[in-house]
Write a protein that holds these residues in place. Structure first.
Motif, PDB file in Angstrom:
ATOM      1  N   SER A  24       0.946  -1.160  -0.274  1.00 44.37           N
ATOM      2  CA  SER A  24       0.044  -0.180  -0.020  1.00 44.37           C
ATOM      3  C   SER A  24       0.751   1.200  -0.140  1.00 44.37           C
ATOM      4  O   SER A  24       0.382   2.356  -0.418  1.00 44.37           O
ATOM      5  CB  SER A  24      -0.870  -0.240   1.248  1.00 44.37           C
ATOM      6  OG  SER A  24      -0.226   0.227   2.401  1.00 44.37           O
ATOM      7  N   ARG A  25       2.176   1.145   0.357  1.00 39.95           N
ATOM      8  CA  ARG A  25       3.160   2.322   0.340  1.00 39.95           C
ATOM      9  C   ARG A  25       3.972   2.131  -0.702  1.00 39.95           C
ATOM     10  O   ARG A  25       4.842   3.023  -0.772  1.00 39.95           O
ATOM     11  CB  ARG A  25       3.910   2.438   1.692  1.00 39.95           C
ATOM     12  CG  ARG A  25       2.849   2.267   3.011  1.00 39.95           C
ATOM     13  CD  ARG A  25       3.499   2.513   4.454  1.00 39.95           C
ATOM     14  NE  ARG A  25       2.808   2.841   5.353  1.00 39.95           N
ATOM     15  CZ  ARG A  25       2.779   3.969   5.880  1.00 39.95           C
ATOM     16  NH1 ARG A  25       3.423   5.159   5.421  1.00 39.95           N
ATOM     17  NH2 ARG A  25       1.963   4.543   6.757  1.00 39.95           N
ATOM     18  N   GLY A  26       3.692   1.453  -1.672  1.00 39.60           N
ATOM     19  CA  GLY A  26       4.614   1.559  -2.669  1.00 39.60           C
ATOM     20  C   GLY A  26       5.901   0.882  -2.489  1.00 39.60           C
ATOM     21  O   GLY A  26       7.066   1.315  -3.233  1.00 39.60           O
ATOM     22  N   LEU A  27       6.037  -0.013  -1.491  1.00 41.91           N
ATOM     23  CA  LEU A  27       7.452  -0.463  -1.229  1.00 41.91           C
ATOM     24  C   LEU A  27       7.805  -2.029  -1.566  1.00 41.91           C
ATOM     25  O   LEU A  27       8.766  -2.538  -1.181  1.00 41.91           O
ATOM     26  CB  LEU A  27       7.455  -0.343   0.275  1.00 41.91           C
ATOM     27  CG  LEU A  27       7.913   1.135   0.820  1.00 41.91           C
ATOM     28  CD1 LEU A  27       7.773   1.191   2.493  1.00 41.91           C
ATOM     29  CD2 LEU A  27       9.075   1.685   0.348  1.00 41.91           C
ATOM     30  N   VAL A  28       6.943  -2.590  -2.535  1.00 36.93           N
ATOM     31  CA  VAL A  28       7.458  -3.714  -2.912  1.00 36.93           C
ATOM     32  C   VAL A  28       7.601  -3.465  -4.644  1.00 36.93           C
ATOM     33  O   VAL A  28       6.494  -3.160  -5.346  1.00 36.93           O
ATOM     34  CB  VAL A  28       5.991  -4.685  -2.649  1.00 36.93           C
ATOM     35  CG1 VAL A  28       6.439  -6.014  -3.192  1.00 36.93           C
ATOM     36  CG2 VAL A  28       5.896  -4.734  -1.100  1.00 36.93           C
ATOM     37  N   SER A  29       8.410  -4.369  -4.904  1.00 36.06           N
ATOM     38  CA  SER A  29       8.956  -4.392  -6.373  1.00 36.06           C
ATOM     39  C   SER A  29       8.544  -5.702  -6.734  1.00 36.06           C
ATOM     40  O   SER A  29       7.514  -6.075  -7.569  1.00 36.06           O
ATOM     41  CB  SER A  29      10.212  -4.070  -6.858  1.00 36.06           C
ATOM     42  OG  SER A  29      10.502  -4.281  -8.167  1.00 36.06           O
ATOM     43  N   GLU A  30       9.271  -6.996  -6.306  1.00 34.52           N
ATOM     44  CA  GLU A  30       8.801  -8.080  -6.520  1.00 34.52           C
ATOM     45  C   GLU A  30       8.938  -9.099  -5.178  1.00 34.52           C
ATOM     46  O   GLU A  30       9.665  -8.446  -4.221  1.00 34.52           O
ATOM     47  CB  GLU A  30       9.869  -8.963  -7.181  1.00 34.52           C
ATOM     48  CG  GLU A  30       9.794  -8.292  -8.620  1.00 34.52           C
ATOM     49  CD  GLU A  30      10.680  -9.185  -9.771  1.00 34.52           C
ATOM     50  OE1 GLU A  30      10.200  -9.990 -10.275  1.00 34.52           O
ATOM     51  OE2 GLU A  30      11.690  -8.178 -10.157  1.00 34.52           O
TER      52      GLU A  30
END
Length: 323
Positions: A24-30
């Motif tokens: 939800s915080r945009g902290l995951v790529s894969e």
């Protein structure tokens, strides 16, 4: 950039998994499929940094912020400084081989990185509200991988580690294909780097019950190889997660390799210049950076953004974080 967040510990340890919070915080790529682990038993989560400079930068801070989210959910945070792997040199994202650093330079860089990591975690503990069960929030373990390599010989390492890697898979890695297609090519030293990073994971799994490795998006190849290696050696499942690289709204990468890094060490980037960097943030980037670099709840974030839109000159959002 650490900031108080209402009910942070309660949110992360309740029905919302850490993975969903990071997404939800945009902290995951894969990431590997570890949803059940993220909400179930708690173990150790680690991130590693090679001492290629005497300071970390804002891109590295994204990974540390993600690690702190896991810490707040009760997972043991581990940060590993690559006193050994820094000598090998990670080829990921590189068009040429890293310059070999003298031992004294490596040691100085490692000390600077340890100081950066310790300061970030100290700030987080001081600024984030302590829950009623604060004693259940584990402290940071700061390690150096030279400790488990210094007494190891090359024959044992290749015999125990090398036999689990297949050249066909290693040659398919983006970092390897990029370098093999270049004029300079790739040295055997660099080619062997994934073996060392994978062994780090195995060591941490065996000795610290580590189940998850975090890293930048350019580390996915190394991290996924490490997960497979630990599984082969232990028949246990471990996981990996990468954090997006820090970029501007125009798509420009911000970091050391791009030559425009904003450093965490005050000797490299003064607190004033760090503040000015965020003060000059474009409106398009504000929402993303607030989600990624602060621990404000989503409601608080929306309120700050809404206030900013109605009073742009006041730069409301710049009061929500601390260098």
């Amino acid at each position: 950039m650490i900031r108080r967040g209402e009910g942070l510990f309660k949110r992360l340890s309740s029905s919302l998994s850490v993975l969903k919070t990071l997404e939800s915080r945009g902290l995951v790529s894969e990431h590997t499929r570890f949803e059940s682990c993220a909400t179930g038993s708690r173990g150790a989560v680690y991130v590693g940094f090679d001492p290629t400079a005497d300071s970390l930068h804002l891109g590295n801070l994204l990974t540390l912020v993600s690690l702190i989210h896991f810490q707040c959910a009760g997972h043991q945070p581990i940060a590993v400084v690559g006193g050994a792997t820094g000598v090998i040199g990670d080829p990921s994202g590189r068009h040429s081989e890293r310059e070999r650093l003298a031992p004294g330079v490596l040691e100085g860089n490692a000390a600077g990185i340890r100081e950066c990591i310790a300061r970030v975690f100290a700030n987080a503990r001081a600024l984030l509200p302590a829950p009623s069960g604060a004693r259940d929030v584990p402290g940071l373990k700061l390690l150096d991988n030279i400790e488990w390599y210094k007494d190891m010989n090359v024959v044992d390492f290749l015999s125990d580690t090398g036999r689990h890697f297949r050249l066909s898979s290693m040659l398919q890695k983006d970092s390897v294909r990029l370098r093999l297609s270049s004029q300079e090519g790739m040295s055997l030293t660099e080619f062997s780097y994934p073996l060392f990073q994978a062994y780090d994971y195995l060591h941490l799994h065996r000795h610290h019950k580590c189940w998850l490795q975090l890293g930048g998006a350019d580390q996915w190849g190394n991290i996924s190889a490490g997960c497979e290696f630990v599984n082969k050696c232990t028949e246990k499942e471990v996981h990996g997660l990468t954090v997006p690289l820090l970029v501007s709204s125009s798509g420009e990468k911000i970091g050391k390799s791009a030559g425009n890094a904003v450093w965490l060490s005050p000797a490299r980037t003064s607190p004033y210049k760090l503040y000015q960097h965020f003060l000059r943030t474009t409106d398009q980037d504000v929402g993303t950076l607030l989600k990624q670099f602060t621990f404000l709840g989503m409601g608080e974030l929306e309120a700050a953004l809404s206030s900013h839109k109605t009073n742009v000159p006041a730069h409301t959002y710049h009061t929500t974080g601390a260098p």
